[in-house]
Design an enzyme around this catalytic site. Structure first.
Site, PDB file in Angstrom:
ATOM      1  N   GLU A  55       0.874  -1.331   0.005  1.00  0.00           N
ATOM      2  CA  GLU A  55       0.040  -0.135   0.222  1.00  0.00           C
ATOM      3  C   GLU A  55       0.813   1.276  -0.155  1.00  0.00           C
ATOM      4  O   GLU A  55       0.650   2.182  -0.560  1.00  0.00           O
ATOM      5  CB  GLU A  55      -0.968   0.134   1.159  1.00  0.00           C
ATOM      6  N   TYR A 112      -6.380   7.014   3.616  1.00  0.00           N
ATOM      7  CA  TYR A 112      -6.515   5.747   2.785  1.00  0.00           C
ATOM      8  C   TYR A 112      -5.901   4.714   3.034  1.00  0.00           C
ATOM      9  O   TYR A 112      -6.649   3.437   3.205  1.00  0.00           O
ATOM     10  CB  TYR A 112      -5.877   6.306   1.307  1.00  0.00           C
ATOM     11  N   ASP A 148      -9.633   6.140  -2.666  1.00  0.00           N
ATOM     12  CA  ASP A 148      -8.364   6.422  -3.247  1.00  0.00           C
ATOM     13  C   ASP A 148      -8.793   7.264  -4.466  1.00  0.00           C
ATOM     14  O   ASP A 148     -10.287   7.511  -4.896  1.00  0.00           O
ATOM     15  CB  ASP A 148      -7.509   5.401  -3.620  1.00  0.00           C
ATOM     16  N   CYS A 167     -13.241   1.484 -15.549  1.00  0.00           N
ATOM     17  CA  CYS A 167     -13.655   2.875 -15.251  1.00  0.00           C
ATOM     18  C   CYS A 167     -12.374   3.729 -15.521  1.00  0.00           C
ATOM     19  O   CYS A 167     -12.241   4.375 -14.381  1.00  0.00           O
ATOM     20  CB  CYS A 167     -14.370   2.988 -14.125  1.00  0.00           C
ATOM     21  N   CYS A 214     -17.436   1.279 -20.880  1.00  0.00           N
ATOM     22  CA  CYS A 214     -18.789   0.966 -19.948  1.00  0.00           C
ATOM     23  C   CYS A 214     -19.357  -0.402 -20.630  1.00  0.00           C
ATOM     24  O   CYS A 214     -20.082  -0.928 -19.775  1.00  0.00           O
ATOM     25  CB  CYS A 214     -19.586   2.278 -20.503  1.00  0.00           C
ATOM     26  N   CYS A 249     -18.659  -2.896 -18.467  1.00  0.00           N
ATOM     27  CA  CYS A 249     -18.880  -2.741 -16.847  1.00  0.00           C
ATOM     28  C   CYS A 249     -20.060  -3.491 -16.219  1.00  0.00           C
ATOM     29  O   CYS A 249     -21.078  -3.349 -16.704  1.00  0.00           O
ATOM     30  CB  CYS A 249     -18.850  -1.113 -16.546  1.00  0.00           C
ATOM     31  N   CYS A 268     -25.477   3.089 -12.966  1.00  0.00           N
ATOM     32  CA  CYS A 268     -24.516   4.087 -13.256  1.00  0.00           C
ATOM     33  C   CYS A 268     -25.124   5.655 -13.809  1.00  0.00           C
ATOM     34  O   CYS A 268     -25.359   5.643 -15.108  1.00  0.00           O
ATOM     35  CB  CYS A 268     -23.269   3.805 -13.891  1.00  0.00           C
TER      36      CYS A 268
END
Length: 349
Positions: free
Chosen positions: A44, A127, A145, A197, A204, A207, A213
DNA sequence: TAGGCGTGGAC
DNA sequence: TGTCCAAGCCT
């Protein structure tokens, strides 16, 4: 604040994650026990503002050389900084060492498992604390994030510009974060942001959240997130000094604070609006200004450095400098600006 | 709180 | 080429 997001988002997203989760060295497959907290934490930190492909080789080297908190806490700072060279944001490396030592000294070598305790450690912000709590310890933490910001802003067709709208984004993310599998959910959001995305030209048609959305429904999902415009980066000029003696070149260590803090470097003069020429050389010498320049872009300005060289007979010993074999410069751990300059000078002979 | 702080990839 | 962007943190 926009309306609540559809409750179908988490199940749709997790279903995709179960089938298409990326296979990454610091990640456990969905449905298996989480990786060691050390590996989650290290990955991370490395991934802060840094892409997966860039991090992979660094993660492998670090975990081989320092496999746990105890070994990392005992590391030599100079060696750690050199191992980090090229990854950027070097304050992360200093905080990494400070954090490992905090964990060993204050927590018996085990990472705390709550966001509040994680948040107190060096280099761990909102985060990263949430990501570790969710991914390593299975807590229900709201992980936000840049990927989550983008995905949520599109799901809600949020017109409020970032970063001011960050509290709104977090509140929306909270409404779709599930109680079980919060870690998988966070990683699924990041995979979605990375694969589908994307910042420009979102895909899309692939997705799993298309029907949920508002951004897609608007016909222009790429318009989100709306952002406040940035100021453009100024240009600065500088000089890099290449001082040789025999087969060695003079390196210095930069001050801990400021640009490239704590890193080994070639000496430089001031960085200013106009080319500074031979101002502030490391030592008085017969300096020769070259035609060659090196350009490098930093976060908030671009730098163009002219190269200057000189040769001295003896290995004089300036206080802050050390001589390094030119043929072995690859092992010096130089930030990219200086690695570029060294490459030019070695080519010129 | 807004600006300092690296680097490499995409276009 | 230039510009934007990326699993942010710190002050």
């Amino acid at each position: 604040m926009p309306a609540k997001l559809p409750s179908t988002i988490a199940p749709h997203l997790l279903a995709r994650y179960d089938r298409h989760a990326r296979d990454l060295p610091w990640r456990a497959p969905p449905g298996t026990p989480p990786p060691a907290p050390y590996r989650v934490w290290l990955s991370e930190v490395m991934l802060q503002q840094t892409q997966v492909a860039t991090v992979k080789p660094y993660f492998e080297r670090f975990t081989t050389r320092w496999p746990d908190f105890e070994s990392l806490a005992a590391a030599d700072e100079g060696e750690l900084m050199a191992a980090w060279a090229g990854l950027g944001y070097y304050a992360r490396a200093r905080n990494l060492l400070a954090c490992a030592r905090q964990v060993v000294r204050d927590h018996g070598g085990r990472l705390p498992d709550t966001e509040a305790e994680l948040r107190k450690l060096a280099g761990i912000g909102d985060y990263t604390a949430a990501a570790i709590a969710a991914i390593a310890f299975g807590a229900r933490a709201v992980v936000v994030d840049a990927n989550v910001e983008r995905v949520v802003a599109r799901l809600a067709a949020l017109e409020d510009p970032l970063p001011a709208a960050r509290p709104t984004v977090r509140a929306l993310a909270d409404t779709i974060t599930p109680e079980p599998r919060a870690g998988d959910f966070a990683q699924a959001m990041m995979d979605l942001g990375s694969d589908i995305c994307t910042a420009r030209a979102p895909r899309c048609l692939l997705c799993p959240l298309r029907a949920d959305c508002a951004g897609h429904a608007s016909g222009a999902p790429e318009r989100f997130p709306v952002k406040t415009p940035k100021r453009k980066r100024p240009h600065r000029r500088g000089t890099i000094f290449w001082l040789t003696s025999g087969d060695s070149v003079l390196l210095v260590r930069r001050p801990d604070k400021g640009m490239l803090g704590g890193m080994r470097a070639l000496p430089t003069g001031p960085w200013t609006d106009a080319a500074p020429g031979l101002a502030e050389p490391p030592i008085p010498a017969e300096w020769r200004l070259h035609d060659a320049t090196v350009r490098h872009g930093f976060t908030h300005f671009t730098l163009e450095c002219t190269l200057a060289s000189a040769r001295v007979e003896a290995h004089i010993n300036p206080e802050a400098g050390s001589w390094w074999p030119i043929d072995d410069l690859d092992s010096a751990g130089l930030p990219t600006l200086f690695a570029k300059a060294a490459a030019v000078m070695k080519k010129q002979g």
